[in-house]
Design a protein around this motif. Structure first.
Motif, short mmCIF file in Angstrom:
data_model
loop_
_atom_site.label_atom_id
_atom_site.label_comp_id
_atom_site.label_asym_id
_atom_site.label_seq_id
_atom_site.Cartn_x
_atom_site.Cartn_y
_atom_site.Cartn_z
N ILE A 1 45.85 18.52 64.73
CA ILE A 1 45.57 19.79 64.05
C ILE A 1 46.74 20.09 63.12
O ILE A 1 47.91 19.99 63.52
CB ILE A 1 45.39 20.94 65.06
CG1 ILE A 1 44.14 20.72 65.91
CG2 ILE A 1 45.27 22.28 64.32
CD1 ILE A 1 43.91 21.79 66.96
N GLU A 2 46.43 20.47 61.90
CA GLU A 2 47.45 20.86 60.91
C GLU A 2 47.17 22.29 60.49
O GLU A 2 46.04 22.63 60.12
CB GLU A 2 47.37 19.92 59.71
CG GLU A 2 48.49 20.11 58.71
CD GLU A 2 48.44 19.06 57.61
OE1 GLU A 2 48.91 17.94 57.84
OE2 GLU A 2 47.91 19.36 56.52
N VAL A 3 48.21 23.13 60.57
CA VAL A 3 48.05 24.56 60.33
C VAL A 3 49.05 25.03 59.28
O VAL A 3 50.26 24.76 59.40
CB VAL A 3 48.25 25.38 61.62
CG1 VAL A 3 48.02 26.87 61.36
CG2 VAL A 3 47.32 24.88 62.72
N ASP A 4 48.56 25.73 58.25
CA ASP A 4 49.44 26.41 57.29
C ASP A 4 49.70 27.81 57.83
O ASP A 4 48.89 28.73 57.65
CB ASP A 4 48.77 26.49 55.91
CG ASP A 4 48.50 25.13 55.32
OD1 ASP A 4 49.34 24.24 55.49
OD2 ASP A 4 47.42 24.95 54.71
N PHE A 5 50.83 27.98 58.54
CA PHE A 5 51.15 29.30 59.08
C PHE A 5 51.50 30.27 57.96
O PHE A 5 51.31 31.48 58.09
CB PHE A 5 52.30 29.19 60.08
CG PHE A 5 51.92 28.48 61.35
CD1 PHE A 5 51.09 29.07 62.28
CD2 PHE A 5 52.40 27.21 61.60
CE1 PHE A 5 50.75 28.42 63.46
CE2 PHE A 5 52.07 26.54 62.77
CZ PHE A 5 51.23 27.15 63.71
N SER A 6 52.05 29.73 56.89
CA SER A 6 52.35 30.51 55.69
C SER A 6 52.48 29.53 54.55
O SER A 6 52.30 28.32 54.71
CB SER A 6 53.64 31.33 55.88
OG SER A 6 54.76 30.47 55.92
N ASP A 7 52.84 30.03 53.38
CA ASP A 7 53.04 29.14 52.23
C ASP A 7 54.22 28.20 52.44
O ASP A 7 54.31 27.15 51.77
CB ASP A 7 53.26 29.96 50.96
CG ASP A 7 52.02 30.71 50.53
OD1 ASP A 7 50.92 30.34 50.98
OD2 ASP A 7 52.15 31.68 49.76
N THR A 8 55.13 28.57 53.35
CA THR A 8 56.34 27.77 53.53
C THR A 8 56.49 27.18 54.93
O THR A 8 57.48 26.51 55.21
CB THR A 8 57.59 28.62 53.23
OG1 THR A 8 57.62 29.74 54.13
CG2 THR A 8 57.57 29.10 51.78
N LEU A 9 55.53 27.40 55.81
CA LEU A 9 55.62 26.89 57.18
C LEU A 9 54.37 26.11 57.53
O LEU A 9 53.26 26.65 57.56
CB LEU A 9 55.83 28.04 58.18
CG LEU A 9 55.94 27.61 59.65
CD1 LEU A 9 57.12 26.68 59.87
CD2 LEU A 9 56.06 28.85 60.56
N LEU A 10 54.56 24.81 57.81
CA LEU A 10 53.46 23.91 58.16
C LEU A 10 53.66 23.42 59.59
O LEU A 10 54.75 23.00 59.97
CB LEU A 10 53.45 22.71 57.21
CG LEU A 10 52.45 21.59 57.52
CD1 LEU A 10 51.01 22.07 57.36
CD2 LEU A 10 52.71 20.36 56.64
N GLY A 11 52.59 23.44 60.36
CA GLY A 11 52.62 22.93 61.72
C GLY A 11 51.66 21.76 61.89
O GLY A 11 50.53 21.80 61.39
N GLU A 12 52.12 20.70 62.56
CA GLU A 12 51.29 19.53 62.87
C GLU A 12 51.38 19.28 64.37
O GLU A 12 52.47 19.12 64.91
CB GLU A 12 51.77 18.30 62.10
CG GLU A 12 51.73 18.47 60.59
CD GLU A 12 52.41 17.33 59.87
OE1 GLU A 12 51.79 16.26 59.74
OE2 GLU A 12 53.57 17.50 59.45
#
Length: 767
Positions: A240-251
């Protein structure tokens, strides 16, 4: 394929299929061809860079190349990587070898000098590496020490598997079904795409079964009737890949794999002139003297009287967070891995309990990496810290000949009532070793790339690493003469056994080790298409313990090893679509860790690790070319020369030995021809590898010599926009060659032979 399971997998994948916007037939075929031989972006420096721009000796295979080669196992990648081999005789272990650097042992507490990463997370256990490979983005193989950025035990290099992530917005996936020789059947699939505006996901799986190619010897009593060398397992992965914000990416990645009752063993003995006690003659170093051929008369027949098996489950959880700031990037990678393994094998090649070996292991690993990176006009930098914690509980057993010296020693010490003598085969003496191993590693690292001029870059890197290891070990002996388990050895930290009952107490049960890895290189851009580099790299690997049944106190612990590597390389584009990369190297080893099964002063085989200084030098060349619009090729060539000063084995040391799995000359090749048929394409591919004479063990015993051989593979594939159908044959000319060999001294040399020719068909649907 077990049809019910396979049908469920296929129905699941096809049921989830949502076909996105399709290319035209011609565009789709051109895209497939272009991707196969494109310049690959890699992360060898923990930045995404073209493989042609990185001043490191590195080879890489993309997911498309892996599919074209028909590679579905982690250990199969070696054929198309120069100076890269694998030592494989058991489904539980994967022992890679780069430029001859390896650790060809089979004890769970030891770690290899070729570090293995999966999706940026280090895998410390060699038992957790082997297995099925599916839905892969690429594999990167870095030669030479890589400890500056990648840390501990990357002395000889690094293998990095990168899974296909969940970055795609559009829905896509595939289903691949294959059947082949020895009833090998598999189904693989994946589906991924956007779930919402800021969440994407991907699910992939593979299931495989096979009967095995080493069949039981007919007409021999008490032989296990199963074929060996097969498979029965599956793997699952969710991302799962999540854009928590424009500057924070979670994989976030979860992986699970399981092997279920996979048959093990399958060794054969090399022929020798047996004496009256059915023992082989040995030389002054205790190495078996063989006469050629195998005792059974057929390399692919076994006489296992013990029913060997592998049951294994591996679960891995990874969380990667990437935060973009104005001036730098911050990355956090957290991983938790657990492996539960139960293993037993018939370690000899006769229908008698001469050697039986087993291990039950519960392995848990946690790691955390934090790193920052940034760049200016002339400077790229990164700094970071790393923490890892390992906890391993293992019960290991050995039945038979390796306990002969031990039984006589216990008798002479008055601990057991009667010895079990060597002539009393089947020998039933049994040793059980129970231990808990804990490892804690803390390290800090940094690296800079500084542009000295527009066409010249200096790279400097340093890593300080500290290992704290503790072993809590106790060993027991039992036999027909002594049914009760007798404790005969323990470490000082083991408080579960009374000191009065211990035959040997080993005080050296902790290791506090710290050292540094370093890199210094200079890169020169000679033109837009040609780059050269020179480098010095220092690699480190900590010491450990030998936990075999007959280990003596003075050989219980072995020392750390240090490798200084010097390299000169060039990477160039000779013409459009044609690339040539070449590297030469010189290795200077301090306390190279050597593995032997015939330590000095002993009759029976007992695996032990020692140290010796060593040197090596060699070169690799890689040529990748698209000669015409419909013909591609990959060629590799490697040279190697090595010398290990002195290996303690038998009555006298082995002097000036070669590294194991290090032929003086080896090469790889791939030729791929495309023929258009209307809007579709037929692809003909011929690939393989050549290996010169090599020893498969560092003692260089004559029974471990594998003479030069060649492996060739052939496939024909019919491709449409979404479908492909392949007919293939691996080891086309049915070459018989050794995958592994172990010198057991007077017991002889035991060998595991690689698979014969295997053929099959595959069908793949992409959407």
């Amino acid at each position: 394929m077990k049809l019910k399971k396979s049908s469920i997998y296929i129905a699941l994948a096809l049921g989830l299929t949502v076909v996105g916007q399709a290319h035209s037939q011609q565009e789709a075929q051109e895209e497939k061809k272009d991707k196969l031989f494109e310049v690959i972006e890699i992360t060898a420096t923990k930045r995404s860079e073209s493989i042609q721009e990185v001043p490191v000796s590195v080879s890489a295979l993309s997911g498309q190349q892996l599919d074209a080669l028909g590679i579905s196992d982690n250990a199969e990648i070696t054929q198309q990587i120069p100076n890269f081999q694998v030592n494989a005789w058991s489904p539980q272990l994967t022992i890679f070898n780069l430029r001859g650097v390896s650790q060809n042992n089979f004890v769970d507490n030891l770690e290899a000098p070729i570090a293995v990463y999966q999706d940026e997370s280090y895998i410390a256990s060699m038992n957790a590496i082997s297995g099925q490979m599916f839905d892969i983005e690429r594999v990167e193989v870095l030669r030479g020490p890589q400890g500056t950025l990648f840390g501990r035990n990357a002395t000889g290099g690094l293998v990095h598997y990168i899974s296909r992530g969940a970055s795609d917005e559009y829905t896509n996936g595939f289903v691949d079904v294959s059947v082949g020789s020895f009833n090998r059947q598999s189904v693989e699939g994946a589906i991924g795409g956007a779930i919402s505006d800021n969440v994407r996901a991907r699910f992939a799986f593979r299931h495989e079964t096979a009967d095995g190619y080493i069949e039981p010897m007919a007409g021999v009593p008490d032989v296990d009737q199963r074929a060996i060398g097969g498979a029965d397992g599956y793997g699952l992965r969710g991302t799962i890949e999540v854009d928590f914000s424009d500057t924070l990416l979670g994989e976030f990645i979860i992986k699970y794999s399981k092997d279920d009752d996979v048959p093990t063993g399958g060794y054969v003995f090399e022929n020798c002139d047996f004496d009256a006690n059915e023992l082989c003659p040995v030389d002054a170093s205790g190495r078996a003297i063989v006469t050629g051929g195998v005792v059974s008369g057929d390399e692919h027949k076994h006489m296992n009287d013990t029913r060997g098996f592998l049951n294994r489950e591996v679960t891995s959880l990874t969380a990667k967070l990437t935060k973009q700031f104005d001036e730098f990037e911050l990355v956090s990678i957290t991983n938790h891995l657990n492996m539960d393994k139960s293993y037993l094998e018939d370690g000899d090649a006769f229908n008698a309990p001469i050697v039986v070996f087993g291990q039950d292991t519960d392995f848990t690993q946690f790691s955390q990496e934090l790193r920052m990176s940034g760049d200016t006009d002339r400077l790229k930098w990164q700094v970071g810290g790393y923490y890892m914690d390992i906890d391993m509980d293992t019960d290991a057993l050995t039945i038979g000949a390796p306990n002969i010296d031990l039984s006589f020693g216990l008798f002479e010490a008055g601990i057991i009532s009667a010895p079990t003598v060597f002539d009393d085969f089947p020998f039933d003496g049994r040793s059980d070793r129970e231990y808990n191993l804990t490892v804690e590693n803390v390290s800090v690292f940094g690296q800079i790339d500084y542009d000295l001029a527009d066409d010249m870059m200096l790279t400097a890197g340093l890593r300080y690493s500290k290992d704290t290891k503790n072993i809590n070990w106790v060993a027991f002996f039992s036999s027909d003469q002594q049914a009760e388990r007798i404790p005969y050895a323990a470490t000082e930290s083991n408080l579960n056994v009374e000191a009065a009952s211990i035959f040997n107490r080993f005080a050296d049960d902790s290791i506090d080790y710290s050292d540094y890895a370093a890199r210094l290189s200079l890169k020169k851009q000679f033109s837009d298409s040609t780059m050269g580099f020179v480098s010095w790299n220092r690699g480190i690997k900590g010491g450990n313990w030998t936990l075999s049944s007959g280990v003596s106190p003075e050989r219980f612990r072995h020392e750390p090893e240090v490798l200084n590597s010097f390299e000169v390389g060039i990477k160039t584009e000779l013409a459009k679509g044609t690339r040539l990369n070449a590297t030469t190297y010189y290795y200077d080893y301090d306390d190279y860790q050597t593995f032997v099964a015939i330590p000095p002063g002993e009759v029976s085989p007992n695996p032990q690790i020692g140290n010796s200084d060593a040197t090596a030098y060699g070169a690799e060349l890689e040529l990748i070319s698209s000669l015409t619009d419909n013909f591609d090729m990959m060629l590799g060539l490697a040279f190697s020369n090595s010398e290990v000063e002195a290996i303690q084995a038998g009555a006298s040391p082995v002097l000036n030995a070669e590294f194991p799995n290090a032929p003086s000359v080896s090469g790889n090749y791939l030729f791929r021809y495309y023929k258009e048929l209307g809007e579709n394409t037929v692809v003909f591919q011929f690939d393989g590898a050549y290996y010169g004479d090599q020893f498969l063990e560092v003692t260089n015993g004559p029974g471990t010599l594998q003479e030069a051989y060649n492996i060739s593979n052939l496939s024909v594939t019919y491709e449409t926009e979404s479908w492909s159908f392949s007919v293939w044959s691996k080891n086309l000319f049915d070459e018989r060659y050794k995958a592994y060999s172990l010198d057991l001294g007077a017991l002889g040399a035991t060998t595991y032979y690689a698979p014969p020719r295997t053929s099959g068909v595959s069908a793949r649907y992409e959407f």
